[in-house]
Design a protein around this motif. Structure first.
Motif, PDB file in Angstrom:
ATOM      1  N   ASN A  64       0.818  -1.216   0.000  1.00 56.93           N
ATOM      2  CA  ASN A  64       0.000   0.000   0.000  1.00 56.93           C
ATOM      3  C   ASN A  64       0.850   1.263   0.000  1.00 56.93           C
ATOM      4  N   PHE A  65       2.141   1.128   0.332  1.00 55.93           N
ATOM      5  CA  PHE A  65       3.109   2.213   0.246  1.00 55.93           C
ATOM      6  C   PHE A  65       4.119   1.859  -0.854  1.00 55.93           C
ATOM      7  N   TYR A  66       4.900   2.854  -1.285  1.00 54.27           N
ATOM      8  CA  TYR A  66       5.893   2.601  -2.337  1.00 54.27           C
ATOM      9  C   TYR A  66       7.287   2.968  -1.835  1.00 54.27           C
ATOM     10  N   PRO A  67       8.265   2.048  -1.958  1.00 55.94           N
ATOM     11  CA  PRO A  67       9.608   2.308  -1.426  1.00 55.94           C
ATOM     12  C   PRO A  67      10.333   3.418  -2.184  1.00 55.94           C
ATOM     13  N   GLU A  97      13.435  -5.470  28.784  1.00 54.05           N
ATOM     14  CA  GLU A  97      14.882  -5.518  28.546  1.00 54.05           C
ATOM     15  C   GLU A  97      15.195  -5.245  27.078  1.00 54.05           C
ATOM     16  N   ILE A  98      14.292  -5.662  26.199  1.00 54.06           N
ATOM     17  CA  ILE A  98      14.445  -5.495  24.752  1.00 54.06           C
ATOM     18  C   ILE A  98      13.096  -5.065  24.171  1.00 54.06           C
ATOM     19  N   ILE A  99      13.133  -4.177  23.171  1.00 56.00           N
ATOM     20  CA  ILE A  99      11.954  -3.832  22.386  1.00 56.00           C
ATOM     21  C   ILE A  99      12.211  -4.257  20.950  1.00 56.00           C
ATOM     22  N   SER A 100      11.230  -4.925  20.338  1.00 56.83           N
ATOM     23  CA  SER A 100      11.363  -5.296  18.927  1.00 56.83           C
ATOM     24  C   SER A 100      10.467  -4.407  18.083  1.00 56.83           C
ATOM     25  N   ILE A 101      10.877  -4.182  16.840  1.00 51.17           N
ATOM     26  CA  ILE A 101      10.178  -3.273  15.942  1.00 51.17           C
ATOM     27  C   ILE A 101       9.695  -4.034  14.709  1.00 51.17           C
ATOM     28  N   THR A 102       8.397  -4.006  14.482  1.00 49.40           N
ATOM     29  CA  THR A 102       7.770  -4.636  13.320  1.00 49.40           C
ATOM     30  C   THR A 102       7.289  -3.541  12.379  1.00 49.40           C
ATOM     31  N   SER A 103       8.064  -3.248  11.350  1.00 49.69           N
ATOM     32  CA  SER A 103       9.256  -3.901  10.873  1.00 49.69           C
ATOM     33  C   SER A 103      10.095  -2.869  10.137  1.00 49.69           C
ATOM     34  N   GLN A 107       6.356  -1.185   7.524  1.00 52.39           N
ATOM     35  CA  GLN A 107       7.732  -0.745   7.297  1.00 52.39           C
ATOM     36  C   GLN A 107       7.999   0.643   7.870  1.00 52.39           C
ATOM     37  N   ILE A 108       9.254   0.819   8.317  1.00 53.89           N
ATOM     38  CA  ILE A 108       9.722   2.169   8.637  1.00 53.89           C
ATOM     39  C   ILE A 108      10.751   2.627   7.615  1.00 53.89           C
ATOM     40  N   TYR A 119       9.889   7.944   9.997  1.00 52.69           N
ATOM     41  CA  TYR A 119       9.794   6.841  10.957  1.00 52.69           C
ATOM     42  C   TYR A 119      11.171   6.381  11.437  1.00 52.69           C
ATOM     43  N   LEU A 120      12.191   6.653  10.645  1.00 52.62           N
ATOM     44  CA  LEU A 120      13.561   6.427  11.121  1.00 52.62           C
ATOM     45  C   LEU A 120      13.891   7.433  12.223  1.00 52.62           C
ATOM     46  N   GLU A 121      13.464   8.676  12.012  1.00 54.11           N
ATOM     47  CA  GLU A 121      13.717   9.718  13.020  1.00 54.11           C
ATOM     48  C   GLU A 121      12.943   9.445  14.302  1.00 54.11           C
ATOM     49  N   LEU A 122      11.691   8.992  14.187  1.00 55.90           N
ATOM     50  CA  LEU A 122      10.919   8.669  15.381  1.00 55.90           C
ATOM     51  C   LEU A 122      11.538   7.503  16.145  1.00 55.90           C
TER      52      LEU A 122
END
Length: 463
Positions: free
Chosen positions: A161-164, A403-409, A418-419, A443-446
């Protein structure tokens, strides 16, 4: 006047030759940039991977210089100077990459980000892979009949739905891998959770990608990133195959400096494996592998590791504990979609994990939309709200002090989590979503913002 005319013609000819030479060098450099490099050796220091290209370009420069010397003896000095300039430019480029790496935010090894290398295009793979994803039918035929069928037709029409910003890229393209590592490092993430299938295996829409692991490791090392593995639910996955897979990964990749090891509370440094769809295998099978008394036990062997199970339903927490897993993660970026992905359940899950000596790794995401491949699934869409959804998820994660946070994706484009940088795009039939009014890197900055916030708060938790 005659002498002046001759000199003028000579200067013009010399300039033309030099201009053609510069264009030739530029085209060679661009061609080399798009070639897939040979597998580099493990342990290369930062920037060393550029040296083979530097050597190739030097040989080409010297070869071209000799040809020009024969054609025009008077241009030797000019060509020699240009050759020196090209070599110096390469050296400066390597230095600038090192300087850039130093200027980026320091990696946060408690921020893990899911990464996919299953994309392909004709230039590198001979065909499109995953960008041409089929439209998946609903399991109820009555509902399925109300929605379109077929598959996407890249490069204008892709399964997202987004374009890289990088277009319908190939995961084999070294310039793409480099760009991805730079983006993940700029976001202050530290550990890449690499989607992985055993050699020769792949998801139903993809091709095997294990041969890309050394390249990913080498590029990650340039940016001081680490790589761990997201074991996908391949055919016949059980305790025995998992033992062999873990042994294979550690034997083949464990000596690489980018291979991730987590420091436990007891001081041990252990590899970590996320196990997707772990709940499809019964606890008794997992216990054979993950408990000390198991018939296929990996505990207290050279291949012991931290195994993190996927929690979807509440009852899975008890199964995970009985199975011998070391922790759980929630993966899905859809608040309210499952018990595990619902933010309000994270405090209870963290308490359960604390009381049972398990790690709780919540997964945060910027939003969710998969209607490009599941057109009937609009009810699970989660609007990004210009970044507010993402920040709300981070805020909920920090409240439970994980202890850890994971990011999807980083780049699961099919599900819109995607970020990675995305850009506005409109075709004849499709208008893609975008990050406006913000820039492609918002989203990289956030992520970088919340990585720093997490670091500061974690320091207070440990005081």
């Amino acid at each position: 006047i005659l002498n002046y005319d001759i000199m003028a013609r000579f200067r013009r000819r010399t300039c033309i030759i030099l201009l053609l030479f510069i264009l030739f060098i530029c085209s060679i450099m661009m061609a080399l940039k798009t070639l897939r490099p040979d597998r580099a050796g493990f342990g290369d220091p930062f920037g060393l991977g550029l040296l083979p290209e530097l050597q190739q370009r030097t040989v080409l420069l010297e070869s071209k210089q000799n040809l020009l010397n024969k054609a025009q003896g008077d241009t030797v000095t000019h060509v020699s100077n240009l050759h020196s300039m090209a070599v110096n430019t390469m050296k400066a480029s390597m230095s600038s990459v090192k300087k850039l790496e130093e200027e980026l935010s320091s990696p946060n090894y408690n921020f893990h980000i899911f990464y996919y290398t299953w994309y392909g295009n004709p230039q590198f793979d001979g065909k499109y892979i995953h960008w041409n994803h089929p439209l998946l039918p609903h399991w109820d035929p009555k509902i399925a009949n109300n929605y379109p069928k077929g598959r996407h037709n890249p490069p204008e029409d892709i399964g997202a739905n987004f374009y890289p910003e990088l277009g319908s890229y190939s995961s084999k393209d070294p310039t793409v891998i480099e760009a991805h590592m730079k983006q993940m490092r700029s976001a202050s993430t530290g550990v890449i959770v690499l989607s992985w299938y055993p050699p020769g295996m792949a998801d139903e829409n993809g091709e095997p990608t294990d041969d890309l692991v050394p390249i990913v490791l080498d590029h990650a090392h340039k940016y001081n990133l680490k790589v761990t593995f997201h074991i996908e639910p391949y055919k016949d996955r059980d305790d025995r195959s998992m033992y062999h897979n873990v042994k294979y990964i550690i034997d083949k990749y464990g000596s690489h400096p980018a291979f991730y090891r987590h420091k436990t509370s007891t001081g041990r440094l252990l590899p970590m494996f996320y196990v997707y769809d772990s709940y499809v295998t019964i606890p008794e099978i997992w216990a054979n592998l993950l408990t000390v008394s198991g018939s296929q036990s990996i505990r207290n062997t050279p291949y012991d590791a931290l195994f993190i199970a996927l929690l979807v339903e509440e009852r899975h927490k008890h199964d995970i504990h009985r199975s011998g897993f070391d922790g759980m993660y929630t993966y899905f970026a859809t608040n309210g979609f499952s018990y595990g992905s619902s933010h309000h359940n994270w405090a209870g899950l963290k308490a359960f994990c604390d009381s049972n000596n398990l790690m709780f790794i919540p997964s945060v995401g910027p939003g969710y939309i998969d209607t490009s491949i599941r057109p009937w699934n609009n009810h699970n869409t989660r609007n990004r709200v210009n970044g507010k959804y993402y920040e709300t998820a981070f805020s909920a994660a920090l409240l439970v002090r994980p202890e850890i946070i994971s990011i999807t994706s980083f780049n699961e484009w099919h599900e819109g989590t995607q970020i990675e940088k995305a850009v506005p795009k409109r075709t004849g039939q499709v208008v893609y979503l975008d990050y406006k009014p913000h820039k492609p890197n918002v989203y990289l900055e956030l992520t970088q913002k919340w990585s720093e916030k997490y670091r500061k708060e974690q320091e207070q938790w440990l005081m």
